[in-house]
Design a protein around this motif. Structure first.
Motif, PDB file in Angstrom:
ATOM      1  N   MET B   1      10.468  60.307  34.777  1.00 14.79           N
ATOM      2  CA  MET B   1      11.182  59.294  34.014  1.00 14.79           C
ATOM      3  C   MET B   1      10.945  59.532  32.520  1.00 14.79           C
ATOM      4  O   MET B   1       9.804  59.646  32.102  1.00 14.79           O
ATOM      5  N   GLU B 208      13.765  63.674  37.526  1.00 12.66           N
ATOM      6  CA  GLU B 208      12.940  63.215  38.648  1.00 12.66           C
ATOM      7  C   GLU B 208      12.260  61.890  38.315  1.00 12.66           C
ATOM      8  O   GLU B 208      12.058  61.550  37.162  1.00 12.66           O
ATOM      9  N   GLY B 209      11.867  61.161  39.331  1.00  9.56           N
ATOM     10  CA  GLY B 209      10.941  60.052  39.154  1.00  9.56           C
ATOM     11  C   GLY B 209      11.553  58.690  38.918  1.00  9.56           C
ATOM     12  O   GLY B 209      10.838  57.705  38.799  1.00  9.56           O
ATOM     13  N   GLY B 210      12.873  58.611  38.843  1.00 10.96           N
ATOM     14  CA  GLY B 210      13.497  57.294  38.650  1.00 10.96           C
ATOM     15  C   GLY B 210      13.785  56.639  39.990  1.00 10.96           C
ATOM     16  O   GLY B 210      14.936  56.359  40.307  1.00 10.96           O
ATOM     17  N   TYR B 211      12.722  56.380  40.733  1.00  8.58           N
ATOM     18  CA  TYR B 211      12.854  55.834  42.094  1.00  8.58           C
ATOM     19  C   TYR B 211      13.465  54.427  42.046  1.00  8.58           C
ATOM     20  O   TYR B 211      14.418  54.129  42.778  1.00  8.58           O
ATOM     21  N   LEU B 212      12.925  53.580  41.174  1.00 11.26           N
ATOM     22  CA  LEU B 212      13.439  52.209  41.060  1.00 11.26           C
ATOM     23  C   LEU B 212      14.914  52.214  40.663  1.00 11.26           C
ATOM     24  O   LEU B 212      15.738  51.516  41.264  1.00 11.26           O
ATOM     25  N   ARG B 215      17.130  53.215  43.574  1.00  6.81           N
ATOM     26  CA  ARG B 215      17.310  52.154  44.582  1.00  6.81           C
ATOM     27  C   ARG B 215      18.211  51.044  44.026  1.00  6.81           C
ATOM     28  O   ARG B 215      18.989  50.442  44.767  1.00  6.81           O
TER      29      ARG B 215
END
Lengths: 389, 389
Positions: B1, B208-212, B215
């Motif tokens: 992020m 990468e890494g922007g999981y929130l 979703r």
């Protein structure tokens, strides 16, 4: 979906070294600032020095109010407001977690209020003015960095109460995930449980039609279930800390509640635990939540638990409704205890039933908790009891 | 992020009859307002009269700029700025969809700019000041009601360009889902496609890494896939209109893009379609999107399509990766054509390959589109070509 007003103007500076922005944001409002913080860990880990450097660069004079408790006390609020009034301070900078930020907010309103600070805690309508609040966040949990809520305790009278006002919304908040690297396992876990509980309080609602809000809530839950354990195991995992930090803000700033949420259920019950025993808020929530879920599960509520179990935990939707619901509750409890390592019962915190009647009466405030399912004092007492097992 | 700044201070009044709030919001800034609107449907359906009533109650003098085109033209911007300068107007109220709001934003900046209005469209850095913008939304699509973006066209030179500034973010927006009841099937479908495309542009990223954020994007996609067809079939279904309206705002205000998004891919390609043929923006996007997806699907990108297919469409994750990806793309295309009834090819819009070379060159602006996958002018031409089939 019911009518609502959404307004969250906080400027969020998110990422590594974003602290460089705090000075100019404060300077737009004031040449003097009161720094509010907790136990002093920020003086050991360098965040305090980094803050002071930014204030110096911008020629902002600073005053300090340290020692704010995890459940911030009304005495701290009174002391902070006194300093602000005496020194003519027009901005407050909280450096810490929700405790420091909540305390800063109450000070900001109390500074512009002539009577005793406790008045504005028990009656939010008395908040007619406030000085600007800023925050540098060091714990992902309460979401206080991006909303107008403040929870303050009066331990002399075993009271822990929340107040709120759009005037208390921070003007700017620094969210640097690296500032949470030093948060220990216990508080990383409790913070994650707090975010999850905020989400549940909004997600479990009897209001129909908030499809977007429900899917957003599930997004936050999935993020916590995915990254909570990673952050506990790998405290310097940037993506885990970043996702939890950003999730904390969105769980309780209106996005997933406006238009849909009922009054909250588990927080009022937990506030009594904290008021009587000073337990860690997130741990209290993690113990109470599965017990509350089991208590309110019935023919009327089962579909919401099915929605939760299938969408968040991926439970097979062709199974029996109550099997899905109970499995989802079991998985929630196992997550708190096994994945986050939070105690599973009040007994483990050495709490017995001594004050349950009084706590239950106080939790319902002489009426009932009108949440997802209406709860009487007797219901609340039974939920407390079931947490002793 | 990656690091970002998030700031969206728009006051949103959401729900039935929220128009009663618009007068006092404008009055905080100005006693005179320019009302900007499109083809005049608001004068037939009562929304114009309801607006005027609120202005009268608050003693706000109003001026009108009607006839704003679906792709708003620079000529309208110049005309609006001229009126504001001449009459000393300090607030602009857009009543309509994204076209009217985008036009109002450009006028707000042009009013405070000494040179020609087109300058601030091609160079956002020239926006140093702007008069406050307000909106009453009548179409769920562009998200312009809650961000600082504005897209303006210069048809004389076949140009359609976007500008942006935090100064252009509306101070307050009225989101009354009932105001979209009269939107016909074609534009309900195109608006839904627009929301979906904004979400895809942010969701399909190499960061990468922007999981929130991912979703959250899936939450918006699920909402559009669920409620888009319902709103087309049942134009007065409140929950469908409400969820689409609120989704439109969140798809493009930073929530799902900040920290994660690449530059956009499909919008630059579609802007050329609109610039050369004046097609409905959402229809152009719905035609281009599946073609773009098929073109960029490869070993490097397949995992993102698997994430999309399994999380949003519920495709069995144990299947072959490319099977999942292709099924997800097929389902996306079928959604646009069968569920929303949007044409499936450019040929159906009577567009041939006559200008494809020129459009492709213009889409990449002499360089490449540096989005999810970098696209050259030749790539873009091939994607246009594949939309003729």
């Amino acid at each position: 979906m019911y009518n609502f007003k959404y307004e969250v103007g906080t400027k969020i500076f998110f990422g590594r070294n974003q602290i460089v922005n705090i000075g100019k944001e404060i300077k737009m409002y004031s040449d003097k600032v009161l720094i509010v913080y907790g136990g002093g860990s920020i003086k050991k880990n360098g965040i305090f020095d980094a803050t002071i450097e930014q204030l110096r660069i911008n020629n902002i004079e600073y005053f300090e109010l340290g020692g704010v408790d995890p459940n911030p006390r009304i005495e701290s609020v009174r002391e902070g407001a006194k300093i602000c009034k005496e020194k003519g301070i027009n901005a407050i900078l909280a450096v810490g977690g929700g405790s420091s930020i909540d305390c800063a907010k109450a000070i900001s309103a109390a500074t512009k209020y002539d009577g005793d600070a406790w008045d504005i805690v028990i009656n939010k309508k008395l908040i007619k003015n406030a000085i600007p609040v800023f925050s540098i966040l060091t714990l992902a949990a309460t979401g206080s960095e991006m909303n107008g809520n403040s929870v303050i305790s009066d331990y002399k009278n075993n009271l822990k109460l929340g107040t709120r006002s759009p005037l208390l919304i921070p003007k700017a908040s620094i969210l640097d995930p690296e500032y949470t690297y030093s948060v220990p396992h216990k508080h990383t876990a409790a913070g994650t449980a707090d975010i999850i509980s905020h989400t549940f309080e909004n997600y479990f609602t009897s209001e129909e039609g908030g499809y977007l809000q429900a899917r957003m809530a599930e997004a936050i839950l999935k993020t916590c279930f995915h990254y909570g354990p990673i952050a506990c195991r790998e405290p310097e995992n940037y993506e885990a800390r970043a996702n939890l930090m950003w999730a904390s803000s969105w769980a309780i700033n209106g996005l997933i509640s406006d238009g849909v949420a009922n009054n909250w259920s588990v927080h009022p019950m937990e506030h009594e635990l904290s008021a009587f025993y000073d337990v860690t808020h997130g741990e209290g929530l993690a113990i109470l939540t599965p017990a509350w879920m089991r208590y309110v599960l019935n023919d009327k509520t089962v579909n919401k638990f099915v929605e939760y179990g299938t969408n968040v935990w991926g439970i097979d939707s062709s199974l029996d409704k109550f099997d899905i619901a109970n499995t989802a509750i079991d998985m929630t409890q196992e997550f708190f205890t096994k994945e986050l390592g939070i105690p599973s019962s009040l007994s483990e915190l050495r709490i017995d039933n001594k004050y349950f009647d009084k706590m239950a009466t106080q939790a319902v405030r002489g009426e009932t908790i009108k949440g997802f399912i209406e709860l009487t004092a007797e219901d609340v007492r039974k939920i407390y009891e079931s947490c002793l097992l």
